[in-house]
Motif scaffolding. Structure first.
Motif, PDB file in Angstrom:
ATOM      1  N   TRP A   1      -1.680  -0.811  -9.226  1.00 44.94           N
ATOM      2  CA  TRP A   1      -1.278   0.239  -8.288  1.00 44.94           C
ATOM      3  C   TRP A   1      -2.310   0.397  -7.176  1.00 44.94           C
ATOM      4  CZ3 TRP A   1      -3.238   5.123  -6.937  1.00 44.94           C
ATOM      5  CH2 TRP A   1      -2.343   5.962  -6.252  1.00 44.94           C
ATOM      6  N   MET A   2      -3.572   0.362  -7.540  1.00 46.71           N
ATOM      7  CA  MET A   2      -4.647   0.459  -6.552  1.00 46.71           C
ATOM      8  C   MET A   2      -4.635  -0.754  -5.631  1.00 46.71           C
ATOM      9  SD  MET A   2      -8.682   1.098  -7.353  1.00 46.71           S
ATOM     10  CE  MET A   2      -8.822  -0.446  -8.268  1.00 46.71           C
TER      11      MET A   2
ATOM     12  N   THR B   1       0.005   1.360   4.695  1.00 45.79           N
ATOM     13  CA  THR B   1      -0.476   2.315   5.683  1.00 45.79           C
ATOM     14  C   THR B   1      -0.451   3.704   5.054  1.00 45.79           C
ATOM     15  OG1 THR B   1       1.734   2.721   6.576  1.00 45.79           O
ATOM     16  CG2 THR B   1       0.456   0.909   7.555  1.00 45.79           C
ATOM     17  N   ASN B   2      -1.064   4.659   5.736  1.00 47.39           N
ATOM     18  CA  ASN B   2      -1.055   6.031   5.219  1.00 47.39           C
ATOM     19  C   ASN B   2       0.363   6.566   5.080  1.00 47.39           C
ATOM     20  OD1 ASN B   2      -3.389   7.312   4.334  1.00 47.39           O
ATOM     21  ND2 ASN B   2      -4.186   7.552   6.399  1.00 47.39           N
ATOM     22  N   ALA B   3       1.213   6.247   6.068  1.00 44.09           N
ATOM     23  CA  ALA B   3       2.596   6.722   6.038  1.00 44.09           C
ATOM     24  C   ALA B   3       3.345   6.149   4.833  1.00 44.09           C
ATOM     25  CB  ALA B   3       3.307   6.347   7.334  1.00 44.09           C
ATOM     26  N   GLU B   4       3.160   4.877   4.560  1.00 36.77           N
ATOM     27  CA  GLU B   4       3.822   4.255   3.414  1.00 36.77           C
ATOM     28  C   GLU B   4       3.289   4.834   2.105  1.00 36.77           C
ATOM     29  OE1 GLU B   4       4.778  -0.203   5.195  1.00 36.77           O
ATOM     30  OE2 GLU B   4       2.944   0.154   4.048  1.00 36.77           O
TER      31      GLU B   4
ATOM     32  N   ASP C   1       6.038   6.854  -0.258  1.00 36.76           N
ATOM     33  CA  ASP C   1       6.405   6.430  -1.610  1.00 36.76           C
ATOM     34  C   ASP C   1       5.221   5.661  -2.189  1.00 36.76           C
ATOM     35  OD1 ASP C   1       7.490   5.645  -3.958  1.00 36.76           O
ATOM     36  OD2 ASP C   1       9.300   4.756  -3.115  1.00 36.76           O
ATOM     37  N   PRO C   2       4.353   6.342  -2.940  1.00 35.37           N
ATOM     38  CA  PRO C   2       3.143   5.689  -3.451  1.00 35.37           C
ATOM     39  C   PRO C   2       3.410   4.603  -4.485  1.00 35.37           C
ATOM     40  CG  PRO C   2       3.386   7.887  -4.382  1.00 35.37           C
ATOM     41  CD  PRO C   2       4.431   7.751  -3.325  1.00 35.37           C
ATOM     42  N   PHE C   3       4.642   4.513  -4.983  1.00 31.39           N
ATOM     43  CA  PHE C   3       4.936   3.530  -6.023  1.00 31.39           C
ATOM     44  C   PHE C   3       5.775   2.362  -5.501  1.00 31.39           C
ATOM     45  CE2 PHE C   3       4.405   7.646  -8.121  1.00 31.39           C
ATOM     46  CZ  PHE C   3       3.385   7.357  -8.998  1.00 31.39           C
ATOM     47  N   ALA C   4       6.091   2.374  -4.209  1.00 31.01           N
ATOM     48  CA  ALA C   4       6.872   1.282  -3.621  1.00 31.01           C
ATOM     49  C   ALA C   4       5.941   0.171  -3.139  1.00 31.01           C
ATOM     50  CB  ALA C   4       7.714   1.803  -2.462  1.00 31.01           C
TER      51      ALA C   4
ATOM     52  N   PHE D   1      -6.632   6.790   2.994  1.00 31.37           N
ATOM     53  CA  PHE D   1      -6.666   6.420   1.587  1.00 31.37           C
ATOM     54  C   PHE D   1      -6.467   4.918   1.336  1.00 31.37           C
ATOM     55  CE2 PHE D   1      -5.755  10.994   1.280  1.00 31.37           C
ATOM     56  CZ  PHE D   1      -6.719  11.357   0.353  1.00 31.37           C
ATOM     57  N   PRO D   2      -5.609   4.220   2.075  1.00 28.71           N
ATOM     58  CA  PRO D   2      -5.496   2.782   1.825  1.00 28.71           C
ATOM     59  C   PRO D   2      -6.808   2.035   1.994  1.00 28.71           C
ATOM     60  CG  PRO D   2      -3.626   3.547   3.116  1.00 28.71           C
ATOM     61  CD  PRO D   2      -4.591   4.689   3.036  1.00 28.71           C
TER      62      PRO D   2
END
Length: 278
Positions: A33-34, A41-44, A48-51, A243-244
């Motif tokens: 996941w990391m 990107t931040n928007a992605e 949806d953090p799991f996509a 965060f990315p």
């Protein structure tokens, strides 16, 4: 009766494999996941953090590298390599003296060395800070080298000594009869025979040093010799909204030690069995 036992054996194996598979998922999923979020990107990430990412770009990894991860990585490698060499060499030499040389009060000396295992690093922080400040070593590479070496010598000596005890003494006696001194016998005979435990202690020390945070935070804060754990904390405080990039830095820090663990886990287990188990 036999068929019933065979059926129970199959059930046990199925449950065992299911448990191991579930454990692998629990351990590997956060890492994957990391890794995946390091490409987003931040928007992605917030969408949806799991996509999976739309565009698999290494831009976040390049940004993390340029924002200090390269310097943190260099410091961690330097501290890890030097402290590993120093710790293993001193511990092996001490273990050789405790098992191969008749010294006065051998058991007392052994107890004093192993007594270092009972010293909690948090208890010694304040006097150590004052001592290193008085010596002019605070906020320096040497502070981490001394601390990582000193605090790991008791445990490493314990493991190597337990392994050396079972080595045949006749080999050392034969070397002495051939005119070999203590140093020659240690370096050319005893140390090669201890290759399995030496490999294990090297891997254990690398894993400890690479992930150590307390000493690195206290003794290098605000300096240019920060290791990866402290450097990544600094990265999060400076670029916490990106965060990315932070995830990319974490991946760069995790990859070396994860690879080392998977490649050397057999030696780690064998070292613990040969040392602690005796």
């Amino acid at each position: 009766m036999v068929s019933r036992l065979s059926f129970l054996g199959v059930i046990v194996r199925v449950f065992m494999w299911a448990f191991l598979l579930g454990l692998a998922v629990v351990v590997l999923y956060p890492l994957l996941w990391m890794l995946v979020n390091g490409f987003k990107t931040n928007a992605e990430l917030f969408g949806d953090p799991f996509a999976l990412p739309v565009d698999w770009s290494f831009d976040n990894y390049r940004k993390a590298w340029n924002r200090g991860v390269s310097d943190y990585l260099t410091t961690s490698v330097l501290v890890t390599v030097t402290s590993t060499i120093a710790t293993v060499f001193v511990s092996a030499w001490a273990a050789y003296g405790l098992t191969r040389v008749r010294i006065p009060m051998n058991r007392t000396v052994t107890a004093l060395i192993l007594g270092g295992l009972m010293l909690a690093p948090t208890v010694a922080l304040v006097p150590l800070v004052k001592m290193f400040q008085a010596m002019g070593l605070y906020n320096s590479f040497w502070a981490l080298l001394i601390l990582y070496t000193a605090f790991r010598i008791p445990f490493t000596t314990f493991l190597i000594r337990a392994y050396m005890i079972d080595l045949p003494r006749e080999v050392d006696e034969a070397a002495e009869m051939d005119g070999a001194g203590r140093w020659t016998a240690f370096w050319r005979i005893t140390l090669p025979m201890c290759k399995p435990i030496i490999t294990s202690t090297v891997l254990l020390h690398i894993l400890f040093t690479w992930n150590e945070y307390l000493f690195a935070m206290v003794f290098t804060s605000g300096s240019g010799v920060q290791t990866l754990p402290v450097g990544l904390t600094s990265l999060m405080s400076k670029h916490g909204t990106d965060f990315p990039v932070v995830f990319a830095g974490m991946v760069i820090a995790a990859v070396p030690v994860v690879l080392l663990f998977f490649l050397g886990q057999r030696y780690i287990v064998r070292g613990l069995a040969d040392g602690i188990g005796k």
